[in-house]
Design an enzyme around this catalytic site. Structure first.
Site, PDB file in Angstrom:
ATOM      1  N   CYS A 187       0.829  -1.193   0.000  1.00 37.11           N
ATOM      2  CA  CYS A 187       0.000   0.000   0.000  1.00 37.11           C
ATOM      3  C   CYS A 187       0.867   1.249   0.000  1.00 37.11           C
ATOM      4  CB  CYS A 187      -0.885  -0.002   1.249  1.00 37.11           C
ATOM      5  SG  CYS A 187      -1.715  -1.570   1.555  1.00 37.11           S
ATOM      6  N   LEU A 228      -3.929  -1.591  -1.126  1.00 35.34           N
ATOM      7  CA  LEU A 228      -3.956  -2.641  -2.127  1.00 35.34           C
ATOM      8  C   LEU A 228      -4.302  -3.914  -1.361  1.00 35.34           C
ATOM      9  CD1 LEU A 228      -3.486  -3.722  -4.991  1.00 35.34           C
ATOM     10  CD2 LEU A 228      -1.072  -4.005  -4.405  1.00 35.34           C
ATOM     11  N   ILE A 245      -4.701  -7.487  -0.211  1.00 36.57           N
ATOM     12  CA  ILE A 245      -4.067  -8.766  -0.496  1.00 36.57           C
ATOM     13  C   ILE A 245      -4.561  -9.846   0.464  1.00 36.57           C
ATOM     14  CG2 ILE A 245      -1.868 -10.006  -0.651  1.00 36.57           C
ATOM     15  CD1 ILE A 245      -2.129  -7.875  -2.790  1.00 36.57           C
ATOM     16  N   GLY A 272       3.002  -3.383   3.318  1.00 30.47           N
ATOM     17  CA  GLY A 272       3.820  -4.580   3.204  1.00 30.47           C
ATOM     18  C   GLY A 272       3.097  -5.840   3.612  1.00 30.47           C
ATOM     19  N   GLY A 310      12.898 -13.277  -8.273  1.00 27.14           N
ATOM     20  CA  GLY A 310      14.159 -13.880  -7.850  1.00 27.14           C
ATOM     21  C   GLY A 310      15.183 -12.878  -7.373  1.00 27.14           C
TER      22      GLY A 310
END
Length: 610
Positions: free
Chosen positions: A2, A50, A52, A75, A363
Site C-alpha cells: 500500500c 492494495l 491482499i 507490506g 528472484g
C-alpha cells in the site's frame, strides 16, 4: 502492499486528499484518512490500500486496535499466522484475518521489540495514544520505502517523497544527493533528493515523542559482517538446509487472497523460485518480458523453463511506443532521480502482469547473497593482479589502458587503486564520471564503509555484504517497489527472506563461488528440478536497447532535453564534455547511453518539480 502517510501538520482535508491522491497507484482499492486530536496537536494518518489479505472492509486502514493503538502499514508479515497463534495463547483477541492487526497486538505484547518477531517486508507507523508517540519501523533489507520530515514538533512521513513534498513550503534540493546520484545512479539512505527529508534505513525502527518532538532511531537488525556465524556442515548439508529454507520462504510468499504469479526471466534465481512454487501448487502463472530487439531478448530461455515446469506462461512484448511513454513519465513513479535503465522493462513487466495477477514472486537478491554478479568474477581476476608488487602493476595497467576496449580500460583504471576495497568502489561507481562531472568532496560510501573496509572476511564476502547494504537496497529494491506499485502489483522475493540472507552470509565462499562457478549452491539445488542444459549460457542482465533508441526513435528527445540550455540546469557537469559524449554516441563512435540516460532522468526530475 500500500501507500502510507501521516503528519502532525494541520494541512486541512483538501490537502490530505491531494497528498493521498498523488500516490494512490500504490493502493487503489481504498483510501482512508483519519485524524486524532491530542492535547498537543492533531495527528492525521492516511492510507491507500492494495487489498491482499482479508479483502473485507474491516481491514481497511488507518486501522484502530484496542487500547488506543492506531496504525498505517505497507507490506506483508509472512509469519503472521505463527505470531497470531502465540498471541492468542497470551490472551490477545482478533476481529480480522489480516496481518495488520497482528502487528498491533505484537506491539502491545513485545513493545518496540515486536519487529524482531516479524518476517516480512514492511514499513509501518503506530500512534500510541497512551504513550503519546509514534513507533515505526522498516523491514530488515529495505524492501518497503519510508520517507520522513522532522523539524521539532513537525513530523510527516510517507511511502513516497511526493506525498510529503506537496504543499510543503520548507524543502530545498540537496547538492549532496545530486552528487551521490551522479556517482551511484540512485540516492543512498539516509538522504533524499531534498535536504529536509530523510529515509529511514533498513533494519531500523524509530520513536517520535509528540509532546517534545524528540526523534530516536534504533538499529534492530544487521548482517553479520564480522563473520562470527560460520556454517560448520558439509556442502551437502548446506544444500539440504538451504532448499528447506527457500521452500518455506516461497510457501510463505504464496499466501494471498488474490491471484498470484511469478516473474520468470529464465535465469537461475527466478527459475528456482518457479520450480519450488510449482511443487506446492497447480499450474503457476509465470511472466517474462520480450523486446523487439534480438540482442536483448532473453524470453526464449524463460519459455523453455516454463515448458519444463508446466507453468501457465505469458510473454510480454515490449515495443518502442510503449517504452517511450514510460521513459517520459518515469519520474512520476520513482519520485527521485533513479538511473537503472532496467526500471523500464520492470515497469512494462509489472503493467502487463497486473492484468492477470495482483501478487508476483521474483528472484531478486540471489546475486548479492550467493555471489552471482559478473563483477565478483572480475574481482577474482583483480585479486590475482594485487598479488603483484605495487611498483610493477603500472607495467600492466599502462598497456591495458591503451587498448581501445571499454572493459580493458575499466580494469586498468580499477587496478590503479591502492587496495582491492578501493578497486571495488571504483568498479561500482564507474571510472568515467570524473571526465564530465565534478566528483563530490564528501565520503561517497559513508555510512557503509564498515561493511567493506575490514579484515574479518575475504574480499568476496566483504563486497557481497557491501552490496546487500547498498546496491540491493538503493537500486534493486527501489526499482522493484516503484515499478510494481506503479501498477498496483505486489512483488515478493523469497531470497529477501532474512533467514535466507543470514544463511547465505554464513556459508563458506567455496559453497557459493568455486572455480568460476558462481551461485554454485543455488545451481545445484535448481538442477534437481530443471535440467542443467537449459542454463548453459552466459548470465544476462535485465536490459533494454537504450543505445539503439537514443540514436533513432529517441534521438530528438535526447537532443531536446540535453541541449546546451537544458544542460545548464544540471549542476556540477562539464557541458562541453557531455556534449562530446552525446555526439560520439550519435555517430556510433562510442556507447554513451549510460551517461545520457543518467542525465535524462535527472533533467526530467528537475523539470517535474520546477
Amino acid at each position: 502492499m500500500c501507500g502510507i502517510y501521516g503528519t502532525t501538520l494541520n494541512y486541512g482535508q483538501k490537502v490530505f486528499d491531494k497528498k493521498l491522491k498523488r500516490i494512490d497507484f500504490r493502493g487503489p482499492d481504498f483510501t482512508g484518512i483519519q485524524s486524532y486530536k491530542t492535547e498537543y496537536n492533531t495527528v492525521t494518518f492516511g492510507h491507500n490500500r492494495l487489498a491482499i489479505l482479508d479483502l473485507d472492509a474491516r481491514s481497511n486502514q488507518p486501522f484502530t486496535y484496542s487500547e488506543g493503538i492506531h496504525i498505517v502499514f505497507n507490506g506483508e508479515i509472512y509469519n503472521y499466522l505463527e505470531i497470531k497463534a502465540i498471541l492468542v495463547n497470551q490472551g490477545h483477541t482478533f476481529r480480522t484475518t489480516s496481518d495488520t492487526e497482528v502487528i498491533c497486538a505484537a506491539y502491545l505484547e513485545y513493545g518496540e521489540n515486536c519487529v524482531e518477531h516479524f518476517n516480512g517486508m514492511f514499513a509501518f507507523v503506530i500512534y500510541d495514544e497512551k504513550q503519546q508517540l509514534f513507533f515505526g519501523a522498516r523491514d530488515r533489507l529495505g524492501q518497503k520505502p519510508f520517507y520522513y520530515y522532522h523539524s521539532g514538533t513537525e513530523f510527516e512521513f510517507a511511502s513516497q517523497i511526493s506525498a510529503i513534498r506537496l504543499e510543503h513550503k520548507n524543502l530545498s534540493i540537496s547538492n549532496k544527493a545530486i552528487s551521490n546520484y551522479m556517482v551511484w545512479g540512485y540516492i543512498p539512505d539516509p538522504d533524499s533528493i531534498f535536504t529536509e527529508i530523510k529515509k529511514l534505513p533498513p533494519g531500523h525502527s524509530f520513536t517520535y515523542h509528540l509532546p517534545s518532538g524528540g526523534f530516536k532511531q534504533h538499529k534492530y537488525w544487521d548482517i553479520d559482517y564480522k563473520g562470527q556465524n560460520i556454517f560448520q556442515g558439509s556442502y551437502e548439508d548446506a544444500q539440504e538446509e538451504l532448499e528447506v529454507l527457500l521452500t518455506d520462504a516461497v510457501k510463505k510468499r504464496m499466501i494471498a487472497d488474490v491471484p498470484l504469479g511469478i516473474f520468470l526471466s529464465g535465469g537461475i534465481d527466478s527459475s528456482l523460485v518457479a520450480a519450488l512454487a510449482s511443487k506446492s501448487t497447480d499450474k503457476v502463472k509465470t511472466f517474462s518480458v520480450k523486446f523487439n530487439t534480438k540482442s536483448v531478448d532473453e524470453s526464449l530461455y524463460a519459455q523453455e523453463v516454463a515448458k519444463h515446469l508446466g507453468t501457465d506462461h505469458h510473454t510480454i512484448e515490449c515495443n518502442y511506443e510503449e517504452g517511450l511513454d514510460i521513459i517520459k513519465n518515469i519520474s512520476h513513479y520513482y519520485d527521485e532521480p533513479f538511473s537503472d535503465s532496467s526500471a523500464i522493462p520492470s515497469l512494462l513487466l509489472a503493467k502487463h502482469t497486473k492484468k492477470h495477477v495482483t501478487v508476483a514472486l521474483s528472484g531478486d537478491a540471489g546475486d548479492e547473497s550467493f555471489l552471482g554478479y559478473h563483477r565478483y568474477n572480475w574481482m577474482s581476476i583483480a585479486e590475482k593482479f594485487y598479488k603483484i608488487p605495487g611498483f610493477l602493476r603500472p607495467l600492466i595497467t599502462g598497456p591495458m589502458g591503451a587498448i581501445p576496449s571499454y572493459k580493458s580500460n575499466v580494469v586498468a583504471n580499477v587496478l590503479k587503486s591502492k587496495s582491492l576495497n578501493d578497486a571495488y568502489i571504483k568498479m561500482m561507481v564507474g571510472g568515467t564520471n570524473g571526465e564530465w562531472y565534478h566528483r563530490p568532496e564528501h565520503d561517497i560510501i559513508e555510512p557503509y564503509r564498515d561493511y567493506l573496509y575490514h579484515n574479518n572476511k575475504n574480499i568476496y564476502e566483504r563486497i557481497s555484504d557491501f552490496d546487500l547494504k547498498t546496491y540491493l537496497n538503493g537500486d534493486i529494491n527501489t526499482k522493484v517497489d516503484r515499478a510494481t506499485m506503479a501498477y498496483s502489483l505486489e512483488a515478493r522475493s523469497p531470497f529477501l527472506d532474512y533467514r535466507v540472507v543470514e544463511f547465505g552470509r554464513s556459508l563458506p565462499t567455496s559453497y557459493k563461488f568455486l572455480k568460476n562457478n558462481q551461485k554454485r549452491i543455488l545451481k545445484d539445488i535448481l538442477y534437481k528440478h530443471v535440467p542443467k542444459e537449459l542454463f548453459n549460457r552466459p548470465k544476462a542482465g535485465f536490459t533494454m536497447p537504450l543505445a539503439e533508441w537514443f540514436r533513432s526513435e529517441l534521438k530528438e528527445y535526447v537532443l531536446d532535453e540535453l541541449s546546451t540550455e537544458g544542460l545548464k540546469e544540471i549542476p556540477g557537469i562539464h557541458i562541453g564534455k557531455v556534449q562530446t559524449i552525446i555526439k560520439q554516441h550519435m555517430a556510433h563512435k562510442a556507447n554513451g547511453s549510460y551517461t545520457i540516460w543518467k542525465l535524462l532522468v535527472l533533467k526530467q526530475y528537475l523539470n517535474s518539480i520546477n
